[in-house]
Write an enzyme that holds these catalytic residues in place. Structure first.
Site, mmCIF file in Angstrom:
data_model
loop_
_atom_site.group_PDB
_atom_site.id
_atom_site.type_symbol
_atom_site.label_atom_id
_atom_site.label_comp_id
_atom_site.label_asym_id
_atom_site.label_seq_id
_atom_site.Cartn_x
_atom_site.Cartn_y
_atom_site.Cartn_z
ATOM 1 N N LYS A 69 22.455 51.200 14.471
ATOM 2 C CA LYS A 69 22.419 51.530 15.816
ATOM 3 C C LYS A 69 21.817 53.042 15.940
ATOM 4 O O LYS A 69 21.449 53.348 17.338
ATOM 5 C CB LYS A 69 23.684 51.257 16.523
ATOM 6 C CG LYS A 69 24.196 50.070 16.332
ATOM 7 C CD LYS A 69 25.523 49.655 17.100
ATOM 8 C CE LYS A 69 25.734 48.159 17.263
ATOM 9 N NZ LYS A 69 25.977 47.568 15.981
HETATM 10 C C1 LIG Z 1 26.119 46.252 15.497
HETATM 11 C C2 LIG Z 1 26.012 45.865 13.944
HETATM 12 C C3 LIG Z 1 25.506 44.697 13.473
HETATM 13 C C4 LIG Z 1 25.054 43.431 14.287
HETATM 14 O O1 LIG Z 1 23.979 43.863 15.155
HETATM 15 P P1 LIG Z 1 23.515 42.748 16.279
HETATM 16 O O2 LIG Z 1 22.429 43.638 16.992
HETATM 17 O O3 LIG Z 1 24.696 42.745 17.415
HETATM 18 O O4 LIG Z 1 23.336 41.432 16.105
HETATM 19 C C5 LIG Z 1 25.692 44.442 11.995
HETATM 20 N N1 LIG Z 1 26.080 45.507 11.214
HETATM 21 C C6 LIG Z 1 26.543 46.594 11.810
HETATM 22 C C7 LIG Z 1 26.918 47.568 10.615
HETATM 23 C C8 LIG Z 1 26.363 47.013 13.100
HETATM 24 O O5 LIG Z 1 26.774 48.070 13.651
#
Ligand SMILES: *Cc1c(COP(=O)(O)O)cnc(C)c1O
Length: 482
Positions: free
Chosen positions: A117
């Site tokens: 993110k």
């Molecule tokens: C947020 C997250 C996901 C999921 O991603 P999406 O965009 O919500 O599908 C997967 N793995 C980690 C470590 C995350 O922080």
């Protein structure tokens, strides 16, 4: 480039928006999600031109196709400032490494909070600061987190002019590492609010505050959740970067048809894989886009059956890949809009009417759904706690490489979806240290901890504990906005 809502009556909607107008907005006023009114196309010649670019320059080339209301030199400067080795740990920003022949991991998790993110959120922080300064405005971001989103937002917004963050989290329920990451921030514009309740309480509070339109206007409340188009757009870039690394030196690549690759994406809210969908729609030669879920398998069920059936919180399992514990994928509406040939009326019927009335909709009888693998490349699979442990063990035994629990879900499902001759790239979405307990369960040892996180659990904490009550949160915000 103009942006429209997934629920607008027609693609030449009366009220198309430009990028900076939707940057600071959440949902469209009609409840839909913003999308560009078309996907810019990238051909083989452009791909070859982009191949050698540094990540920040590649980001600029992709972003500039979607943003025409920020001068090019400013956008370039924002990309250069965001994607640095200093912030992301390596010159490649998203380095690719081979696991076994034809199977690669693309590391998206070397940023400030060790999860993917950061890649979008760091850009968002710089875009927000730029746009707010240009408008002489301020923004107070109110959010709810169970871990990764909140810390990524705080590390992106810390010290930024014009922005404050009020981040609610369930008191005592995040991992000690995650709590330390967030609560050790001492920046004056970052406010951690530990709510006496669970994650759903935090989300309800954010909704209640956002629905109080007077309060929202008076205190300039905004969000940074995963439906923000700018976050999705930033994520498109690393599909290109992964493609270039996996096809580097492929014989004859440049001359004949460009080689193809596939991606497997550990998924929850469908934000990450939706960016892959956008990259594919732009013409990046992606063969398969494999959606990997954990025990919370709403998305896997849809791609197998054509039925999208959201779950209530009672049916949402708490798993060892907690960032994928999602039972209603907030970005999924974007893909369905494309699947329905950008029919906003029909998208609205499915998401606003059917889903709220019946908790599900069924596309199994539609020809569009049957064309999904062919036309959009999607495949899917799921992984359980036992699969996760086994995959972490097998990757460690064979390669000495420790992967996190979400990435393990990806590797498990990727191995079931390999096509000979097509490189498969699994997106590494977090580093294992964030989920150390499960690594110890799988391997009997702790994963490595990056030096900058040594001893963070012992640092002084800056956090306010409040009852699970929207009035208390509003009063806290009012006291801290001057
Ligand atoms: C947020 C997250 C996901 C999921 O991603 P999406 O965009 O919500 O599908 C997967 N793995 C980690 C470590 C995350 O922080």
């Amino acid at each position: 480039m103009r942006y429209i809502s997934t629920r607008s009556p027609s693609t030449d909607a009366a009220d198309p928006k430009r990028f900076c107008e939707i940057l600071l907005e959440g949902l469209a006023p009609d409840g839909g999600l913003y999308l560009p009114d078309h996907y810019p196309q990238v051909d083989a010649a452009m791909l070859e031109k982009w191949r050698g670019l540094a990540y920040a320059d590649l980001a600029f080339e992709v972003l500039t196709l979607y943003i025409d209301d920020i001068p090019a030199q400013d956008l370039k400067a924002i990309c250069q400032k965001t994607y640095t080795e200093e912030v992301f740990g390596t010159p490649e920003i998203v380095p690719l490494r081979a696991l076994e022949p034809g199977l690669f991991l693309e590391a998206l998790s070397n940023g400030p909070t060790l999860a993917f993110k950061d890649i979008a959120m760091q850009l968002l922080g710089n875009l927000f600061e730029y746009e707010l300064a240009r408008r002489h405005e301020e923004l107070n971001i109110l959010g709810a987190t169970s871990g990764d989103t909140g810390s990524a937002a705080e590390y992106a917004m810390r010290g930024k002019k014009g922005v404050r963050v009020f981040m609610t989290s369930p008191n005592g329920r995040m991992s000690p590492f995650q709590q330390a990451q967030m609560f050790s921030l001492q920046d004056g514009n970052i406010h951690n609010i530990a709510v006496d309740g669970v994650f759903d309480d935090c989300q309800d509070i954010v909704k209640a505050v956002s629905n109080d339109l007077d309060f929202k206007r008076q205190y300039r409340i905004g969000t940074v959740n995963s439906i923000n188009w700018a976050r999705l757009m930033a994520q498109v870039v690393y599909y290109f970067a992964g493609y270039f690394q996996a096809t580097h030196g492929t014989p004859g690549a440049a001359r004949k048809a460009p080689p193809k690759v596939s991606f497997t994406v550990p998924s929850g809210n469908f934000g990450n894989v939706c960016a892959g969908h956008v990259a594919r729609m732009m013409g990046l030669p992606i063969d398969k886009l494999v959606v990997a879920t954990n025990e919370n398998d709403v998305l896997d069920e849809f791609f197998r059956t054509g039925v999208y059936r959201v779950r209530g919180s009672a049916d949402t399992h708490e798993t060892s890949s907690p960032s994928m514990d999602i039972s209603k994928a907030s970005n999924f509406e974007r893909f369905v809009f494309d699947l329905l040939d950008k029919n906003g009326q029909q998208t609205k019927e499915l998401f606003a009417d059917q889903l709220s009335r019946h908790g599900n909709f069924d596309l199994s009888a539609s020809s569009a759904f049957h064309g999904v693998p062919q036309n959009y490349g999607f495949a899917s699979g799921k992984s359980t706690h036992a699969d996760r442990l086994r995959t972490i063990q097998s990757v460690y035994d064979s390669f000495g490489d420790i992967i996190d629990t979400h990435t393990a879900d990806g590797v498990k499902v990727a191995r079931e979806n390999l096509t000979p001759g097509v490189p498969m790239i699994v997106l590494e979405t977090a580093l294992p240290i964030k989920f150390a307990a499960t690594i110890v369960e799988a391997l009997g040892r702790l994963p490595a901890r990056p030096a900058r996180f040594e001893g963070i659990e012992a640092l002084p904490k800056r956090v306010q504990v409040l009852p699970a009550d929207a009035h208390a949160i509003k009063a806290y915000i009012a006291r801290n906005v001057h």
